[in-house]
Write an enzyme that holds these catalytic residues in place. Structure first.
Site, PDB file in Angstrom:
ATOM      1  N   TYR A 107       0.817  -1.213   0.000  1.00 48.64           N
ATOM      2  CA  TYR A 107       0.000   0.000   0.000  1.00 48.64           C
ATOM      3  C   TYR A 107       0.859   1.276   0.000  1.00 48.64           C
ATOM      4  CZ  TYR A 107      -4.133  -2.903   1.073  1.00 48.64           C
ATOM      5  OH  TYR A 107      -5.152  -3.828   1.041  1.00 48.64           O
ATOM      6  N   LYS A 162       5.122 -14.121   4.691  1.00 47.18           N
ATOM      7  CA  LYS A 162       5.272 -15.080   3.598  1.00 47.18           C
ATOM      8  C   LYS A 162       6.740 -15.007   3.181  1.00 47.18           C
ATOM      9  CE  LYS A 162       3.244 -17.746   0.442  1.00 47.18           C
ATOM     10  NZ  LYS A 162       2.368 -18.897   0.539  1.00 47.18           N
ATOM     11  N   ASP A 204      -0.877 -17.682   4.345  1.00 51.35           N
ATOM     12  CA  ASP A 204      -1.929 -18.449   3.666  1.00 51.35           C
ATOM     13  C   ASP A 204      -2.426 -19.592   4.560  1.00 51.35           C
ATOM     14  OD1 ASP A 204       0.604 -19.522   3.333  1.00 51.35           O
ATOM     15  OD2 ASP A 204       0.351 -20.051   1.228  1.00 51.35           O
ATOM     16  N   ASP A 245      -5.008  -6.443   6.460  1.00 51.39           N
ATOM     17  CA  ASP A 245      -6.285  -6.002   5.897  1.00 51.39           C
ATOM     18  C   ASP A 245      -7.153  -7.213   5.580  1.00 51.39           C
ATOM     19  OD1 ASP A 245      -8.180  -4.291   4.900  1.00 51.39           O
ATOM     20  OD2 ASP A 245      -7.067  -3.741   3.094  1.00 51.39           O
ATOM     21  N   ASP A 288     -10.497  -8.974   7.883  1.00 48.91           N
ATOM     22  CA  ASP A 288     -11.846  -9.088   7.305  1.00 48.91           C
ATOM     23  C   ASP A 288     -12.316 -10.541   7.331  1.00 48.91           C
ATOM     24  OD1 ASP A 288     -11.772  -6.359   6.775  1.00 48.91           O
ATOM     25  OD2 ASP A 288     -12.633  -6.563   4.776  1.00 48.91           O
TER      26      ASP A 288
HETATM   27 MG    MG Z   1     -10.251  -3.384   4.388  1.00 49.53          MG
END
Ligand code: MG
Ligand code: NAI
Length: 325
Positions: free
Chosen positions: A120, A166, A198, A222, A226
Site C-alpha cells: 500500500y 510469507k 496463507d 487487511d 476481514d
Molecule cells: Mg479493508
C-alpha cells in the site's frame, strides 16, 4: 485542559453510526469538545475535494479523531487521514459476543497491522501497455516500530504474539519483516511464533482460539482481519484504531454500506466500540470499559439491528446503549 475530538462522519452509514458513537461519548465523558468536519464523496461533489485541507488540519491537531467511512473516495480520504495523525499501527480487535450468532464463537483476537508501507506504499505503474507493476516497500524502521507496538500490547495483556508473513516467497521484504519482529520479540517476556499467512488464513477459520495478537504486514492484516470478521457475525461489529505516537484516528472497519444507507438501520456497534478505543487512547480507561459493557449487554439482550437478525433501528440500539450508560 479540554480534549478536542475531531468528528468526521463521511458518507453513507458513516452519517448514521458516527452521531450514535458521539452520543455515547457525550454521555460517558461530558467534558470533550467536539469539532465536526467533512470528508468523502459528498464534499467532493460539492467542492471538488474529497479531503478538504481544514479537515486534514483538524485531524492533525485534535487530540483524537472519530471517523465514519468514505465511499468511492475512500482511498483519497482515509490514507491521507491516517498520515495526518502519523499513525503507524492499525489495531483491529475481533471478538464474538454472547447473543450474536457467530460462525465461530471461540473467536477473540487482535490484529496489529503495519499501516504505512508494504504493497500500500503507492508505487504502482503501467510499464508498457498491458503490463503493470507494484513495488512492495518494507523497511527495518517501520517493521521495528510495528513489532514493538504489538509486543508492548501483548506484554501489557499477557498474551502471545503470532507473526504473519510469507518469507518463504518474499524472502527480502517479509524476510526483513520477520527477522525484525523476532529481534524485537526477544526483548520481551512474551511467547511468540510465526505463521505463513496463507496457512494462517485456514487455521484462523478452524481454530481462532489458538490466536491472541497477530502481527501482520499491511495487506495481510487487511485481508486476514476481514476474514476474521466473518467468524464473528459481520462488519457491523468491528472497530479499529489507527495509532501513532501522539494521536489516533478511530473508525469502524466497515465502509459506507450503500445497500442500507439512509434507512436508519445500520449497526452502530463498530462505531461505538471505536469510540471505546478512542477513550482508552486518551487514558479514559474506565469510561472506555463502561462503553464496552453497555454495548455488550445490549448485544446480549437486544435490541439488535437487522444485520444481527433483529428489526431494531440504529436509534433504538443507541437509546438502549445510552440508557445503560
Ligand atoms: Mg479493508
Ligand atoms: P461495506 O463495509 O460498506 O459493506 C459490506 C456489507 O456489510 C454490506 O452488505 C453492508 O450493508 C454490511 N454492513 C457494513 N457495515 C454495516 C453496519 N454497520 N451495519 C449493518 N450492515 C453493515 O463494504 P463495501 O460494500 O465493500 O463498500 C461500500 C463503500 O464503502 C465503497 O464505496 C468502499 O469504497 C467504501 N469503503 C470505505 C471504507 C472506509 O472509509 N474506511 C472501508 C471499506 C469500504
Amino acid at each position: 485542559m479540554t480534549e478536542e475530538i475531531a468528528v468526521i462522519p463521511g458518507d453513507g452509514i458513516g452519517r448514521e453510526v458516527v452521531p450514535a458513537a458521539r452520543e455515547v461519548l457525550e454521555t460517558v465523558e461530558p467534558g470533550f469538545e467536539f469539532v465536526e468536519a467533512e470528508a468523502g464523496d459528498g464534499v467532493k461533489e460539492a467542492t471538488g475535494e474529497a479531503l478538504p485541507d481544514e479537515t486534514r488540519e483538524l485531524a492533525a491537531s485534535a487530540d483524537a479523531t472519530l471517523f465514519g467511512a468514505a465511499g468511492e473516495t475512500a482511498a483519497d480520504v482515509i490514507l491521507p487521514l491516517r498520515r495526518a495523525v502519523d499513525s503507524y499501527a492499525n489495531v483491529r480487535p475481533v471478538r464474538a459476543y454472547p447473543g450474536v450468532d457467530a460462525p465461530n464463537p471461540e473467536t477473540d483476537l487482535v490484529f496489529v497491522r503495519e499501516n504505512t508501507e508494504g504493497v500500500y506504499a503507492g508505487h504502482e505503474a503501467e510499464v508498457a501497455p498491458g503490463v503493470t507493476t507494484l513495488t512492495r516497500v518494507v523497511t527495518e524502521s517501520a517493521s521495528e516500530e510495528i513489532a514493538r507496538y504489538a509486543f508492548e500490547y501483548a506484554a501489557e495483556r499477557e498474551l502471545p504474539v503470532t507473526i504473519a508473513h510469507k518469507a518463504n516467497v518474499m524472502a527480502e521484504t517479509d524476510g526483513l519483516f520477520l527477522e525484525t519482529a523476532r529481534r524485537v520479540g526477544a526483548d520481551f517476556d512474551v511467547p511468540h511464533d510465526d505463521a505463513l499467512m496463507d496457512a494462517l488464513a485456514m487455521h484462523l477459520v478452524q481454530r481462532p482460539e489458538d490466536y491472541e495478537v497477530v502481527l501482520c504486514p499491511n495487506l495481510a492484516g487487511d485481508v486476514l482481519s476481514d476474514l476474521a470478521a466473518g467468524l464473528v457475525g459481520g462488519l457491523g461489529l468491528l472497530p479499529s484504531a489507527n495509532v501513532g505516537e501522539e494521536r489516533g484516528l478511530f473508525e469502524p472497519v466497515h465502509g459506507t454500506a450503500p445497500d442500507i444507507a439512509g434507512e436508519g438501520v445500520a449497526n452502530p456497534t463498530a462505531a461505538m466500540l471505536s469510540a471505546a478505543m478512542l477513550l482508552e487512547s486518551l487514558d479514559h480507561d474506565a469510561a472506555g470499559e463502561r462503553v464496552r459493557s453497555a454495548v455488550q449487554a445490549t448485544l446480549a439482550s437486544g435490541p439488535r439491528t437487522p444485520d444481527l437478525g433483529g428489526d431494531a433501528t440504529t436509534a433504538a440500539v443507541t437509546d438502549a446503549v445510552v440508557g445503560r450508560l
